[in-house]
Write a protein that holds these residues in place. Sequence first.
Motif, PDB file in Angstrom:
ATOM      1  N   ASN A 110       0.812  -1.210   0.000  1.00  0.00           N
ATOM      2  CA  ASN A 110       0.000   0.000   0.000  1.00  0.00           C
ATOM      3  C   ASN A 110       0.846   1.261   0.000  1.00  0.00           C
ATOM      4  O   ASN A 110       1.839   1.356   0.737  1.00  0.00           O
ATOM      5  CB  ASN A 110      -0.877   0.057   1.257  1.00  0.00           C
ATOM      6  CG  ASN A 110      -1.983  -0.964   1.264  1.00  0.00           C
ATOM      7  OD1 ASN A 110      -2.145  -1.724   0.317  1.00  0.00           O
ATOM      8  ND2 ASN A 110      -2.745  -1.005   2.331  1.00  0.00           N
ATOM      9  N   VAL A 183      -5.755   5.739  -1.076  1.00  0.00           N
ATOM     10  CA  VAL A 183      -4.786   4.655  -0.929  1.00  0.00           C
ATOM     11  C   VAL A 183      -4.741   3.853  -2.218  1.00  0.00           C
ATOM     12  O   VAL A 183      -5.783   3.547  -2.812  1.00  0.00           O
ATOM     13  CB  VAL A 183      -5.152   3.718   0.246  1.00  0.00           C
ATOM     14  CG1 VAL A 183      -4.264   2.473   0.254  1.00  0.00           C
ATOM     15  CG2 VAL A 183      -5.018   4.452   1.577  1.00  0.00           C
ATOM     16  N   ARG A 185      -3.571   0.228  -3.496  1.00  0.00           N
ATOM     17  CA  ARG A 185      -3.205  -1.102  -2.981  1.00  0.00           C
ATOM     18  C   ARG A 185      -2.905  -2.039  -4.133  1.00  0.00           C
ATOM     19  O   ARG A 185      -3.760  -2.296  -4.985  1.00  0.00           O
ATOM     20  CB  ARG A 185      -4.329  -1.659  -2.117  1.00  0.00           C
ATOM     21  CG  ARG A 185      -4.302  -3.172  -1.959  1.00  0.00           C
ATOM     22  CD  ARG A 185      -5.073  -3.658  -0.739  1.00  0.00           C
ATOM     23  NE  ARG A 185      -4.238  -3.526   0.448  1.00  0.00           N
ATOM     24  CZ  ARG A 185      -4.360  -4.295   1.530  1.00  0.00           C
ATOM     25  NH1 ARG A 185      -5.283  -5.229   1.581  1.00  0.00           N
ATOM     26  NH2 ARG A 185      -3.574  -4.133   2.555  1.00  0.00           N
TER      27      ARG A 185
END
Length: 346
Positions: A110, A183, A185
């Motif tokens: 991440n 974020v 990922r």
Amino acid sequence: MSLQVPVVDISAYVAGGTPDERTACARAMDAACRTVGFVQVTGHGVPQAVTEGLAGAMDDLFGLDLETKKSWRTPPEVNRGYSPPKSESLSLSLGVESASRMKDFFEAFNVGASQATYPHAPGLPQPDYAENTWPAVPGFRAAVEAYYAEAARVARTLTGVFADALDLPTTFFADITGHSLDVLRMNNYALPPGEVELDGDLTGMGEHTDYGIVTVLWADQVAGLQILGTDGGWHDVVPADGALLVNLGDVTTRLTNEHWLSTLHRVKPPVVDGRIQRRRSCAFFHDGDVDAVVGVLPTCLAPGEEPKYLPVTVGEHVAAKLRGSRAGLVNTAADREAARVLAARG
């Protein structure tokens, strides 16, 4: 019965389409969000060279030995860095107990928005806006940052489409995403023989809904991703040529009082000749400002309809979800989502 994921071309919003073209796009998006909650998005404008660079960077990282990758691991409360296989359980983010607890066999890395990303908003809370942990892999950071910028652009373009589709002010989503908890990922589903028991309960990533406003997903065209249809069954979804898969998160479902769907999904990669067929994906989560209060929009309530959710800040909502998926604590605030999971299992 098969489920068809609608295809929506957003080029009218990317390349300056006419008002009629934008209206048609917004209407198509509204129909997709009301019926499926997953969309095959074309016309997004992400260069192929950028996605190829991302894929190569992921290969370089995930191809390293496990102990090296673990050196870039962060504590559960810091949503950055490396997550080894079987260190998470996404179904716990919904408040659904899991017999084997942390069982999802994917590995992930991440990166996300930090305080440095938003110099105009000093004093953002930590670890929500933690600095990134960058692995010592040549070219990795540059390739990932290039894709991150493109995915962020697509996500913000999509919220413009959403505003028009929901007949909201043009700046509605911009006003709650000025310092969004974003974020990226990167996921890898591939383990050598002997690492897991290849049985019928094998879980790549447990059933879950995404947390925020919208998710932009790049993925291999390999089977594994499944979404829960309104018929109560799980259906396979593979990205169309050149398309990004887009799905809604819980924040949008809360805003629309479930008129738009944060669709339950999971990953069950196929086993071929006793081995898991490798699958890669990269999800950009556009979640909203940590301090933004989200509640049901009055314009999304039909006459006499009651709100299904109380107002909550994006930060409170996301923190409860992460305590489930990363720290193994059952999320007790996700009763509506948990009920859908249990109904599907039944």
